[in-house]
Scaffold this active site. Structure first.
Site, PDB file in Angstrom:
ATOM      1  N   ASP A  59       7.051   8.204   0.411  1.00  0.00           N
ATOM      2  CA  ASP A  59       7.663   9.584   0.482  1.00  0.00           C
ATOM      3  C   ASP A  59       7.594  10.032  -1.083  1.00  0.00           C
ATOM      4  O   ASP A  59       8.346  10.252  -1.836  1.00  0.00           O
ATOM      5  CB  ASP A  59       9.285   9.311   0.618  1.00  0.00           C
ATOM      6  CG  ASP A  59       9.926  10.690   0.961  1.00  0.00           C
ATOM      7  OD1 ASP A  59       9.248  11.785   0.684  1.00  0.00           O
ATOM      8  OD2 ASP A  59      11.121  10.803   1.060  1.00  0.00           O
ATOM      9  N   LYS A  60       6.328  10.738  -1.231  1.00  0.00           N
ATOM     10  CA  LYS A  60       5.881  11.118  -2.519  1.00  0.00           C
ATOM     11  C   LYS A  60       6.495  12.120  -3.023  1.00  0.00           C
ATOM     12  O   LYS A  60       6.758  12.296  -4.332  1.00  0.00           O
ATOM     13  CB  LYS A  60       4.360  11.298  -2.305  1.00  0.00           C
ATOM     14  CG  LYS A  60       3.372  10.214  -1.886  1.00  0.00           C
ATOM     15  CD  LYS A  60       2.075  10.481  -2.095  1.00  0.00           C
ATOM     16  CE  LYS A  60       1.008   9.400  -1.932  1.00  0.00           C
ATOM     17  NZ  LYS A  60       1.432   8.413  -3.338  1.00  0.00           N
ATOM     18  N   ASN A 105      -5.816   2.321  -0.205  1.00  0.00           N
ATOM     19  CA  ASN A 105      -5.858   3.693  -0.759  1.00  0.00           C
ATOM     20  C   ASN A 105      -6.347   3.834  -2.126  1.00  0.00           C
ATOM     21  O   ASN A 105      -6.503   2.873  -2.970  1.00  0.00           O
ATOM     22  CB  ASN A 105      -4.442   4.327  -0.549  1.00  0.00           C
ATOM     23  CG  ASN A 105      -3.504   4.076  -1.910  1.00  0.00           C
ATOM     24  OD1 ASN A 105      -3.768   4.848  -2.703  1.00  0.00           O
ATOM     25  ND2 ASN A 105      -2.768   2.993  -1.790  1.00  0.00           N
ATOM     26  N   ARG A 106      -6.925   4.963  -2.277  1.00  0.00           N
ATOM     27  CA  ARG A 106      -7.065   5.281  -3.657  1.00  0.00           C
ATOM     28  C   ARG A 106      -6.874   6.662  -3.878  1.00  0.00           C
ATOM     29  O   ARG A 106      -7.669   7.584  -4.488  1.00  0.00           O
ATOM     30  CB  ARG A 106      -8.848   5.145  -3.606  1.00  0.00           C
ATOM     31  CG  ARG A 106      -9.564   6.079  -2.898  1.00  0.00           C
ATOM     32  CD  ARG A 106     -11.228   5.920  -3.211  1.00  0.00           C
ATOM     33  NE  ARG A 106     -11.649   6.595  -4.401  1.00  0.00           N
ATOM     34  CZ  ARG A 106     -11.811   7.964  -4.428  1.00  0.00           C
ATOM     35  NH1 ARG A 106     -11.808   8.752  -3.292  1.00  0.00           N
ATOM     36  NH2 ARG A 106     -11.999   8.297  -5.576  1.00  0.00           N
ATOM     37  N   GLY A 108      -4.599   8.019  -6.216  1.00  0.00           N
ATOM     38  CA  GLY A 108      -4.262   8.820  -7.488  1.00  0.00           C
ATOM     39  C   GLY A 108      -3.284   9.572  -7.491  1.00  0.00           C
ATOM     40  O   GLY A 108      -3.692  10.913  -8.207  1.00  0.00           O
ATOM     41  N   PHE A 109      -1.983   9.435  -7.157  1.00  0.00           N
ATOM     42  CA  PHE A 109      -0.904  10.108  -7.493  1.00  0.00           C
ATOM     43  C   PHE A 109      -0.898  11.656  -7.016  1.00  0.00           C
ATOM     44  O   PHE A 109      -0.776  12.623  -7.698  1.00  0.00           O
ATOM     45  CB  PHE A 109      -0.587  10.183  -8.919  1.00  0.00           C
ATOM     46  CG  PHE A 109      -0.338   8.922  -9.634  1.00  0.00           C
ATOM     47  CD1 PHE A 109       0.039   7.624  -8.852  1.00  0.00           C
ATOM     48  CD2 PHE A 109      -0.303   8.645 -10.941  1.00  0.00           C
ATOM     49  CE1 PHE A 109       0.305   6.420  -9.219  1.00  0.00           C
ATOM     50  CE2 PHE A 109       0.170   7.370 -11.720  1.00  0.00           C
ATOM     51  CZ  PHE A 109       0.543   6.578 -10.880  1.00  0.00           C
ATOM     52  N   SER A 181      -1.037   1.273 -10.750  1.00  0.00           N
ATOM     53  CA  SER A 181      -1.740   1.929  -9.642  1.00  0.00           C
ATOM     54  C   SER A 181      -3.200   1.676 -10.249  1.00  0.00           C
ATOM     55  O   SER A 181      -3.458   1.967 -11.479  1.00  0.00           O
ATOM     56  CB  SER A 181      -1.537   3.363  -9.459  1.00  0.00           C
ATOM     57  OG  SER A 181      -2.586   3.835  -8.739  1.00  0.00           O
ATOM     58  N   ASN A 183      -5.477   3.470  -8.998  1.00  0.00           N
ATOM     59  CA  ASN A 183      -6.101   4.648  -8.654  1.00  0.00           C
ATOM     60  C   ASN A 183      -6.132   5.721  -9.486  1.00  0.00           C
ATOM     61  O   ASN A 183      -6.574   6.804  -9.424  1.00  0.00           O
ATOM     62  CB  ASN A 183      -5.635   5.088  -7.304  1.00  0.00           C
ATOM     63  CG  ASN A 183      -5.622   3.995  -6.196  1.00  0.00           C
ATOM     64  OD1 ASN A 183      -6.978   3.565  -6.043  1.00  0.00           O
ATOM     65  ND2 ASN A 183      -4.735   3.851  -5.464  1.00  0.00           N
ATOM     66  N   THR A 184      -5.715   5.669 -10.980  1.00  0.00           N
ATOM     67  CA  THR A 184      -5.853   6.504 -12.076  1.00  0.00           C
ATOM     68  C   THR A 184      -6.531   5.934 -13.055  1.00  0.00           C
ATOM     69  O   THR A 184      -6.174   4.874 -13.599  1.00  0.00           O
ATOM     70  CB  THR A 184      -4.386   7.090 -12.401  1.00  0.00           C
ATOM     71  OG1 THR A 184      -3.642   7.584 -11.309  1.00  0.00           O
ATOM     72  CG2 THR A 184      -4.438   7.810 -13.592  1.00  0.00           C
ATOM     73  N   LYS A 217       7.022  -1.335 -13.170  1.00  0.00           N
ATOM     74  CA  LYS A 217       6.216  -1.886 -11.893  1.00  0.00           C
ATOM     75  C   LYS A 217       5.199  -2.524 -12.405  1.00  0.00           C
ATOM     76  O   LYS A 217       4.158  -1.996 -12.964  1.00  0.00           O
ATOM     77  CB  LYS A 217       5.891  -0.774 -10.859  1.00  0.00           C
ATOM     78  CG  LYS A 217       5.384  -1.087  -9.497  1.00  0.00           C
ATOM     79  CD  LYS A 217       5.498   0.319  -8.512  1.00  0.00           C
ATOM     80  CE  LYS A 217       5.357  -0.342  -7.182  1.00  0.00           C
ATOM     81  NZ  LYS A 217       5.879   0.665  -6.193  1.00  0.00           N
ATOM     82  N   ASN A 246       2.630  -3.657  -7.126  1.00  0.00           N
ATOM     83  CA  ASN A 246       1.825  -2.803  -6.452  1.00  0.00           C
ATOM     84  C   ASN A 246       0.635  -3.103  -5.797  1.00  0.00           C
ATOM     85  O   ASN A 246       0.941  -4.361  -5.441  1.00  0.00           O
ATOM     86  CB  ASN A 246       1.272  -1.856  -7.844  1.00  0.00           C
ATOM     87  CG  ASN A 246       0.999  -0.227  -7.579  1.00  0.00           C
ATOM     88  OD1 ASN A 246       0.691  -0.009  -6.460  1.00  0.00           O
ATOM     89  ND2 ASN A 246       1.557   0.679  -8.347  1.00  0.00           N
ATOM     90  N   THR A 247      -0.189  -2.328  -5.460  1.00  0.00           N
ATOM     91  CA  THR A 247      -1.413  -2.727  -4.660  1.00  0.00           C
ATOM     92  C   THR A 247      -2.608  -3.637  -5.456  1.00  0.00           C
ATOM     93  O   THR A 247      -2.295  -3.704  -6.581  1.00  0.00           O
ATOM     94  CB  THR A 247      -2.030  -1.558  -4.079  1.00  0.00           C
ATOM     95  OG1 THR A 247      -2.549  -0.751  -5.123  1.00  0.00           O
ATOM     96  CG2 THR A 247      -1.183  -0.978  -3.103  1.00  0.00           C
ATOM     97  N   GLY A 265      -0.421  -4.841   2.333  1.00  0.00           N
ATOM     98  CA  GLY A 265      -0.297  -5.247   3.491  1.00  0.00           C
ATOM     99  C   GLY A 265      -0.354  -6.815   3.465  1.00  0.00           C
ATOM    100  O   GLY A 265      -0.336  -7.543   2.327  1.00  0.00           O
ATOM    101  N   GLY A 297       3.233  -6.865   0.841  1.00  0.00           N
ATOM    102  CA  GLY A 297       3.247  -7.919   1.975  1.00  0.00           C
ATOM    103  C   GLY A 297       4.309  -8.404   2.657  1.00  0.00           C
ATOM    104  O   GLY A 297       4.163  -9.285   3.218  1.00  0.00           O
TER     105      GLY A 297
END
Length: 338
Positions: A59-60, A105-106, A108-109, A181, A183-184, A217, A246-247, A265, A297
């Site tokens: 829920d971003k 996912n990638r 990136g906020f 993350s 992705n940034t 985190k 995180n991932t 996952g 996971g």
């Protein structure tokens, strides 16, 4: 992977808020196993109706809280929220593999920005008060804008703490400091030993000024020494707890996903569990004064209970919601018949 298979997860992610609202209207609230938890930090006492919540990234912009409350979540982590609006990274940004129960996912906020998230949270608190609901704990996951340099990154985080904490109502029960993350670009470099304390000091000061707890985190890909340093630096600065994890950038053999981006996952289960165990060890006796949240996971009731047994105070779901829907809460929190 075909173009259709690439687009399907993104379509599902885009339509998820409408689907959640429709399901909420069609389903009565669930009667779940009672498992309350109280957490006191910075002269604030927070009651969780149960210990299973929503992880960041679902829920971003804080627009789906009513649905998650309806389906039995004990709390929700909204975000990642950035100060200014920004779109996702270009190109392919989401994927899923049903065989291995993996998400990738990638993004990136991607965020509508702090002001929109603040307004959505304000509307929820008004609804909550109007209907005389027990306060629903909300963590706000905060991050930097893509074009903010690492040297100035803490200014973005501190500004978001001020934005939400200065509201007429206490909108956030805690802030989640997200530098984990993948992705940034360069974000995880802030975990480096020579950078972390300098980054966290003004953020810790902002948390103290506004009297709101903060959680760091953690990345599941941190080496043992980096994890140890992160835990001790955060504790020395008065950070109130941790979310692990995180991932991951790890890829299992045969993974259909590119190396760039993060996987969650089932492939993350073992690594996230190991990170939780390492975190508990590093905290030692200080564990009693810190909130420990486990994510990554958690796909079954057995895994939820296992994280609790290891020492997690709270547990979060992310990928399980993509594969099982919002019924994951009733599946996990309803005690099986003997």
């Amino acid at each position: 992977m075909t173009l259709f298979n690439r687009l399907l997860p993104l379509i599902g992610h885009t339509l998820a808020p409408q689907a959640l609202e429709a399901l909420r209207l069609l389903n009565r609230p669930f009667e779940l196993e009672v498992d309350p938890f109280h957490w006191s930090a910075r002269e604030t006492s927070i009651r969780f109706r149960n210990r299973l919540g929503i992880a960041g990234g679902v829920d971003k912009d804080a627009g789906q809280i009513r649905g998650w409350h309806h389906f039995g979540a004990g709390f929700v982590e909204v975000g990642t929220v950035t100060p200014e609006p920004q779109g996702p990274n270009p190109g392919w940004i989401m994927g899923r593999d049903a065989e291995t129960k993996a998400l990738w996912n990638r993004m990136g906020f991607p965020s509508k920005g702090g002001k929109i998230a603040k307004e959505n949270l304000r509307e929820w608190r008004i609804f909550e008060n109007t209907h005389e609901l027990e306060r629903f704990p909300i963590f706000v996951n905060i991050g930097k804008n893509r074009n903010t340099s690492l040297e100035d990154a803490n200014k973005d985080y501190a500004s978001l703490i001020g934005l939400f904490a200065r509201a007429e109502q206490r909108l956030a029960d805690a802030f989640v400091i997200n530098i984990s993350s993948p992705n940034t670009k360069g974000l995880r470099d802030l975990f480096q030993k020579e950078r972390l304390a300098e980054f966290l000091k003004p953020i810790a000061a902002a948390l103290t000024t506004h009297g709101t707890p903060g959680l760091l985190k953690l990345s599941p890909d941190l080496e043992a020494e980096s994890l140890k340093n992160a835990v001790h630096v955060a504790c020395d600065l008065g950070i109130d707890g941790f979310i692990a994890t995180n991932t991951t950038i790890e890829r299992k053999p045969g993974s259909p996903f590119p190396q760039e981006g993060g996987v969650s996952g089932a492939p993350l289960t073992e690594r996230s569990r190991q990170c939780l165990e390492a975190l508990i060890r590093e905290l030692g006796t200080e564990k009693t004064s810190k909130l420990v949240v486990s994510a990554g996971g958690v796909m079954t009731r057995d895994e939820y209970l296992r994280r609790r047994d290891i020492g997690a105070d709270l547990v979060q779901a992310y990928a399980a919601l993509a594969f099982q829907g919002p019924w994951f809460f009733s599946n996990t929190l309803t005690r099986p018949k003997s």
